[in-house]
Design an enzyme around this catalytic site. Structure first.
Site, PDB file in Angstrom:
ATOM      1  N   HIS A  56      70.919  63.222-118.966  1.00 17.27           N
ATOM      2  CA  HIS A  56      71.878  62.132-118.773  1.00 17.27           C
ATOM      3  C   HIS A  56      72.359  61.673-120.154  1.00 17.27           C
ATOM      4  O   HIS A  56      71.990  60.625-120.641  1.00 17.27           O
ATOM      5  CB  HIS A  56      71.283  60.961-117.993  1.00 17.27           C
ATOM      6  CG  HIS A  56      69.931  60.524-118.457  1.00 17.27           C
ATOM      7  ND1 HIS A  56      69.722  59.602-119.435  1.00 17.27           N
ATOM      8  CD2 HIS A  56      68.707  60.905-118.050  1.00 17.27           C
ATOM      9  CE1 HIS A  56      68.433  59.413-119.620  1.00 17.27           C
ATOM     10  NE2 HIS A  56      67.801  60.189-118.788  1.00 17.27           N
ATOM     11  N   ARG A  88      62.931  67.223-112.989  1.00 15.47           N
ATOM     12  CA  ARG A  88      62.526  65.838-112.761  1.00 15.47           C
ATOM     13  C   ARG A  88      63.033  65.386-111.400  1.00 15.47           C
ATOM     14  O   ARG A  88      64.195  65.609-111.053  1.00 15.47           O
ATOM     15  CB  ARG A  88      63.047  64.906-113.858  1.00 15.47           C
ATOM     16  CG  ARG A  88      62.518  63.466-113.681  1.00 15.47           C
ATOM     17  CD  ARG A  88      62.793  62.595-114.890  1.00 15.47           C
ATOM     18  NE  ARG A  88      64.146  62.112-114.951  1.00 15.47           N
ATOM     19  CZ  ARG A  88      64.502  60.852-115.235  1.00 15.47           C
ATOM     20  NH1 ARG A  88      63.572  59.954-115.485  1.00 15.47           N
ATOM     21  NH2 ARG A  88      65.764  60.509-115.309  1.00 15.47           N
ATOM     22  N   GLU A 130      56.694  54.240-115.624  1.00  5.36           N
ATOM     23  CA  GLU A 130      57.845  53.565-116.220  1.00  5.36           C
ATOM     24  C   GLU A 130      57.744  52.047-116.196  1.00  5.36           C
ATOM     25  O   GLU A 130      57.910  51.402-117.214  1.00  5.36           O
ATOM     26  CB  GLU A 130      59.120  54.013-115.494  1.00  5.36           C
ATOM     27  CG  GLU A 130      59.341  55.524-115.572  1.00  5.36           C
ATOM     28  CD  GLU A 130      60.568  55.969-114.817  1.00  5.36           C
ATOM     29  OE1 GLU A 130      61.694  55.797-115.330  1.00  5.36           O
ATOM     30  OE2 GLU A 130      60.414  56.508-113.707  1.00  5.36           O
ATOM     31  N   ASP A 142      62.928  51.976-118.471  1.00  5.58           N
ATOM     32  CA  ASP A 142      62.686  51.119-117.317  1.00  5.58           C
ATOM     33  C   ASP A 142      61.599  50.093-117.574  1.00  5.58           C
ATOM     34  O   ASP A 142      61.611  49.023-116.971  1.00  5.58           O
ATOM     35  CB  ASP A 142      62.345  51.975-116.092  1.00  5.58           C
ATOM     36  CG  ASP A 142      63.597  52.600-115.487  1.00  5.58           C
ATOM     37  OD1 ASP A 142      64.352  51.879-114.823  1.00  5.58           O
ATOM     38  OD2 ASP A 142      63.831  53.794-115.703  1.00  5.58           O
ATOM     39  N   ARG A 151      62.244  58.306-124.731  1.00  7.77           N
ATOM     40  CA  ARG A 151      62.970  57.330-125.551  1.00  7.77           C
ATOM     41  C   ARG A 151      64.475  57.535-125.424  1.00  7.77           C
ATOM     42  O   ARG A 151      64.951  58.651-125.315  1.00  7.77           O
ATOM     43  CB  ARG A 151      62.566  57.467-127.023  1.00  7.77           C
ATOM     44  CG  ARG A 151      61.090  57.317-127.279  1.00  7.77           C
ATOM     45  CD  ARG A 151      60.723  57.663-128.715  1.00  7.77           C
ATOM     46  NE  ARG A 151      61.303  56.730-129.660  1.00  7.77           N
ATOM     47  CZ  ARG A 151      61.897  57.081-130.795  1.00  7.77           C
ATOM     48  NH1 ARG A 151      62.026  58.351-131.113  1.00  7.77           N
ATOM     49  NH2 ARG A 151      62.379  56.168-131.608  1.00  7.77           N
ATOM     50  N   ARG A 185      70.588  51.588-113.437  1.00  5.16           N
ATOM     51  CA  ARG A 185      69.902  52.433-114.405  1.00  5.16           C
ATOM     52  C   ARG A 185      69.820  51.723-115.762  1.00  5.16           C
ATOM     53  O   ARG A 185      70.627  50.877-116.094  1.00  5.16           O
ATOM     54  CB  ARG A 185      70.631  53.768-114.554  1.00  5.16           C
ATOM     55  CG  ARG A 185      70.532  54.627-113.314  1.00  5.16           C
ATOM     56  CD  ARG A 185      70.985  56.040-113.590  1.00  5.16           C
ATOM     57  NE  ARG A 185      70.841  56.844-112.388  1.00  5.16           N
ATOM     58  CZ  ARG A 185      69.699  57.372-111.978  1.00  5.16           C
ATOM     59  NH1 ARG A 185      68.611  57.190-112.701  1.00  5.16           N
ATOM     60  NH2 ARG A 185      69.635  58.087-110.874  1.00  5.16           N
TER      61      ARG A 185
END
Length: 961
Positions: A169, A447, A557, A594, A632, A764
């Site tokens: 992403h 993932r 997270e 998160d 990170r 997000r």
């Protein structure tokens, strides 16, 4: 204000900013002035003097605001920008953004220049705490000086591994075509300042610079379509092609030299890569419906094709180089065997090996390797195109060891024939590339969110009539999963009802079973909460016939999950079946994004620290080698910051020569966009990992730990009281930031939310941080910190001295404070106040003012603890660069705030001025650089103007999320 006068005023500011560094400052201003003058000339040639004058006036107003912080100047600037005709607005926004890009390029060239000078002098002592770093040679020498033997250092390096994971992403807001043009500009600027350049060469380079600047300006900044996962993969692979492929062997040679300088005559073995590369691009399906099993399959096959192409080219060069005839008996026998054996080459391929005489045995052996590599590439291409291939599997390389074996044979033969010097040339580099990149360039991580696996297991248990897995307590889930893993009965029936989501999850596992194992890294479970999440993936791999199961990596997270992570892993390690399955190795991923969004940066950072300590202790009890995987991002709010500091501030005994780190978005460009950047990135990670293992940071004193525990509780409470429990917050956030408009940027392939109808909790971390970064308020990073410091000092006045002691002596705390200070240097509450004034309802404005007061209070506490009179006192270089960039960023901030006002409030009226650009003065449909989007739901020009301001501010902040 003329450009020379404008930059002369900046020069004066810089001189006042960093006394004693005038020559370096002048160099940056020189680069900056050169690029701006070229651009302004281009702007005037293309669009007339009116646009040039308007852009310069905007800069002047913004620079004056930066000098006196008079908010009236912001309003004056805003009214001018809002009055522009639609085509002019797009053109001015694009021009300011382009100028900011050029300022960044000037800074990059200056940093490279300064770094070269530092390396020559060996002087890093005057660099601030946020930038100080060592090269690999200095690190190795320092370890020896600290009492480590040269053999210990060599052994540590041989057992060290760093995985850099290019994520799926990307937060990179700049198009790849523009990045390439930016590289040309950088190269021209560097060449123009070379010492041995002639006048004629300078004229030619200057012309090329002009072309590159104009080409970048004439390229549409805006992505008109959302990138696909395949686009993201090609974006990541372009860095492998352009810098990393050659950068890895070059860096490993530098390590050899550093070892030689301490008396190690032996080279680092070629099967010790030190750094390897993985990717999430095409494998990260966490909330991304566009990453299908077909996409994962395509990405893996594309990657294998790209790898074969690079190797094929390298082999051609090796065959040309290794023309010698002396060899050992083993190689000669192999060459004779190849030469006499019948060959079946792939269709349309000429068998060049037949033309190679036996008097050139190395070429015969390498020619055979090349033939097999060709087949490997063609088989991947055919499978990608037709899903079938007529090339048999036995004629391709099925694993990297098959590929290495004949190369190792050549290396051994050269060494035994007295040609070790030749062996340690291009052949050694090639062997190191094969070891580092394998047959797929990068291994693809998979993932998926834990709930998606729960859905599949629930469908299985329901179908076989034993109840709903979803409703079972954790103990019952574990018991059933383990019983099935120890047994052999099949669970997936052909007639089992499947939703589209379940079919997608199972389809992914079947791709894992179909493709070569070396195409994949680990399987990562996002939002992992319990041991059953891991066991469920193990069972699904077995059910889908994955012969060599991927290592399963839980990603913890949120704050509560991080707190429970050590207990979850201890439960797994206590299971004999699981301990045998992992063979003494386990990865655990910890999420910075998160966790920060859940509890605020300070609390998240401390819990991440504690979780790693406890996980390391659990792994040690069960004799498991633990590798921490650090998720990170680019911003401080998502765990970003200088990589070497991030590693050196980790708890002792949590790295031990093995670490995985994500490299996201614009961080990829900053890390690998240029050859020298790639080299420095490899060096930083290697040096910091080595130093952390051999000279670990200090452990926190009990009183420091106690104080951090207390402050984390206060920080979390303050953060959640506003972000989670304050009823006005959601409306304020969406009013005061461009969060609702974020999706129009086409940054990545994933939706902004995990659940389309969800609120802040489902948003997000990237758009959450991005939105606050755009307004220069950075709320997720600092919120709760001031309250924590205030509570600590109020509880005991002696705590202020304790906090100062922690800052001086504890790397973790110092890095946390330094990065917060960097964020405050980039922030500006007056800019955030302008957004409030224009966009926030009157009844919410007092809430915004309350938050800005907290911002200022936190900043004062920060300065007090660091012992600084002003922000970035210890980092004059960053302070200087921000001073030069800020007028551009401020102009774009004001432009964005007024554009959002025009988009959101149809009644907001501004008197429009006549067109400024000669290109658009006839009111005809604009052409060339500017196109008004006919599909936009807003008034002409507004949407593109907004996107350009977003991208520009992101470039100015040097991160997007």
């Amino acid at each position: 204000m003329a450009s020379s006068e404008r930059h002369h005023s900046i020069d004066a500011q810089v001189r006042n900013l960093a006394p004693g560094k005038v020559s370096e400052d002048d160099k940056l201003v020189e680069y900056d002035v050169l690029l701006m003058d070229r651009f302004l000339d281009i702007l005037q040639d293309l669009h007339g003097p009116g646009i040039r004058e308007f852009v310069q006036d905007c800069y002047e107003l913004s620079a004056e605001y930066e000098g006196d912080r008079n908010a009236a100047r912001l309003k004056e600037l805003g009214s001018r920008l809002a009055s522009l005709a639609p085509a002019d607005a797009i053109l001015v926004a694009g021009s300011i953004q382009h100028m900011l890009n050029l300022a960044n390029l000037a800074e990059e060239v200056q940093i490279a220049h300064r770094r070269r000078n530092k390396l020559k002098s060996g002087d890093f002592a005057d660099e601030g705490s946020a930038t100080t770093e060592s090269n690999i040679e200095e690190t190795i020498k320092r370890l020896v000086d600290l009492g480590k033997s040269k053999e210990e250092v060599f052994e540590a390096l041989k057992n060290q591994t760093v995985d850099l994971v290019l994520t799926a992403h990307p937060t990179q807001s700049v198009r790849r075509s523009l990045l390439q043009k930016h590289a040309r500009i950088r190269n021209c600027l560097t060449q123009l300042n070379a010492k041995d350049i002639t006048d004629d060469e300078k004229k030619e380079i200057d012309e090329d610079l002009h072309r590159a600047i104009q080409a970048a300006f004439r390229t549409d900044e805006i992505r008109r379509a959302q990138p696909t996962p395949q686009d993201e993969m090609r974006y990541g692979m372009s860095y492998i092609h352009e810098t990393i492929w050659k950068g890895v062997p070059k860096f490993l040679r530098r390590v050899d030299t550093a070892l030689k300088n301490i008396g190690i005559d032996e080279r680092l073995p070629y099967n010790v890569p030190l750094i390897q590369f993985c990717s999430w691009m095409g494998g990260d399906r966490d909330g991304n419906p566009r990453v299908t099993p077909e996409v994962t399959r395509d990405v893996c096959l594309l990657s294998r094709m790209m790898a074969a192409n690079l190797y094929f080219s390298g082999l051609e060069d090796l065959m040309f180089e290794l023309s010698m005839w002396r060899c050992n008996d083993e190689l000669r026998a192999r060459a004779q065997e190849i030469h006499s054996a019948p060959k079946k080459a792939a269709k349309h391929y000429i068998e060049f090996w037949k033309q190679i005489p036996l008097s050139e045995p190395y070429r015969v052996v390498l020619g055979n390797v090349r033939d097999k590599l060709y087949n490997t590439r063609e088989r991947a291409r055919q499978l990608l195109t037709n899903e079938v291939s007529d090339i048999p599997e036995e004629s391709v390389f099925s694993n990297v060891q098959e590929f290495l074996e004949p190369l190792e044979l050549c290396y051994k033969s050269l060494c035994e024939s007295g040609d070790k010097t030749i062996a340690d040339g291009s052949l050694l580099d090639f062997l190191r590339q094969v070891t580092a990149f394998g047959l797929s360039l990068v291994k693809l991580d998979i993932r998926q969110e834990s709930e998606r696996h729960t859905d599949v297991i629930d469908a299985i248990t329901t179908h076989i009539g034993i109840g709903s897995y979803r409703s079972w307590p954790e103990e019952k889930r574990q018991e059933w999963l383990l019983s099935e893993l120890r047994g052999k009965r099949p669970l997936l029936a052909p007639d089992m009802p499947q939703t589209e989501e379940i079919a997608d999850v199972l389809g992914c596992f079947r791709v894992l079973a179909e493709l070569p194992r070396d195409s994949f890294g680990p399987y990562i479970i996002s939002m992992a909460t319990a041991p059953s999440d891991v066991l469920a993936v193990e069972l699904l791999q077995r059910e889908c016939h994955v012969k060599e199961p991927l290592p399963v990596v839980p990603l913890f997270e949120r704050l509560a999950d991080l707190q429970n992570a050590p207990a979850s892993m201890e439960r797994l390690f206590s299971v004999d079946w699981y301990l045998e399955r992992i063979n003494g190795k386990q990865q655990v991923m910890i999420g910075y994004s998160d966790s920060g969004k859940d509890a605020g940066r300070l609390s998240a950072a401390w819990q991440l620290y504690r979780a790693q300590e406890e996980l390391a202790q659990v792994a040690k009890r069960y004799s498991v080698k633990l590798t921490m995987f650090h998720g990170r991002g680019g911003t401080v709010g998502r765990g970003g910051g200088p990589s070497h500091l991030a590693i050196l501030s980790q708890p002792p005994d949590t790295i031990n020569g093995s670490i995985r780190v994500t490299v996201q978005g614009e961080v990829i460009e900053h890390s690998f966009g240029e050859e020298h950047l790639c080299f420095r990135t490899l060096e930083r990670f290697t040096a910091a990992t080595l130093e952390h293992g051999m000279h670990p940071p200090v452990s926190p004193k009990p009183e420091w730990r106690k104080l951090m525990d207390e402050m984390a509780v206060v920080a979390t409470e303050e953060y959640r009281s506003i972000v989670v429990r304050e009823p006005r917050f959601v409306e304020y956030f969406r009013s005061a930031t461009p969060e609702t408009e974020y999706g129009k940027m086409n940054i990545g392939s994933r939706p902004a939310k995990r659940k389309p109808q969800g609120g802040i909790t489902s948003l997000r971390a990237i758009p959450w941080i991005f939105s606050w970064t755009q307004t220069r308020f950075h709320l997720p990073v600092w919120l709760g910190v001031g309250a924590a410091f205030q509570s600590a000092i109020k509880t005991d006045s002696k705590n202020i001295q304790k906090l100062k002691e922690m800052y001086k002596e504890w790397p973790f705390f110092r890095v946390t404070i330094d990065l917060l200070e960097m964020v405050f240097a980039k922030g500006d509450p007056s800019i955030a106040a302008l957004y409030d004034e224009l966009l926030v309802a009157d009844d919410l404005k007092p809430f915004g003012e309350q938050l800005r007061n907290k911002y200022l209070e936190t900043q004062q506490f920060l300065l007090q603890i660091a012992g600084h009179k002003e922000i970035l006192e210890a980092d004059p270089f960053l302070k200087q660069s921000l001073r030069l960039r800020n007028p551009y960023i401020t102009t774009l901030n004001v432009f964005q705030a007024y554009t959002l006002k025009l988009m959101r409030d149809p009644n907001f009226q501004v008197k429009k001025q006549p067109p400024l650009s000669k290109e658009f003065s006839d009111e005809k449909k604009p052409a060339g650089l500017v196109e008004l989007n006919p599909a936009s739901e807003y008034a002409p020009g507004l949407e593109d103007t907004l996107i350009l301001t977003m991208k520009g501010i992101a470039a100015g902040m040097q991160n997007t999320g």
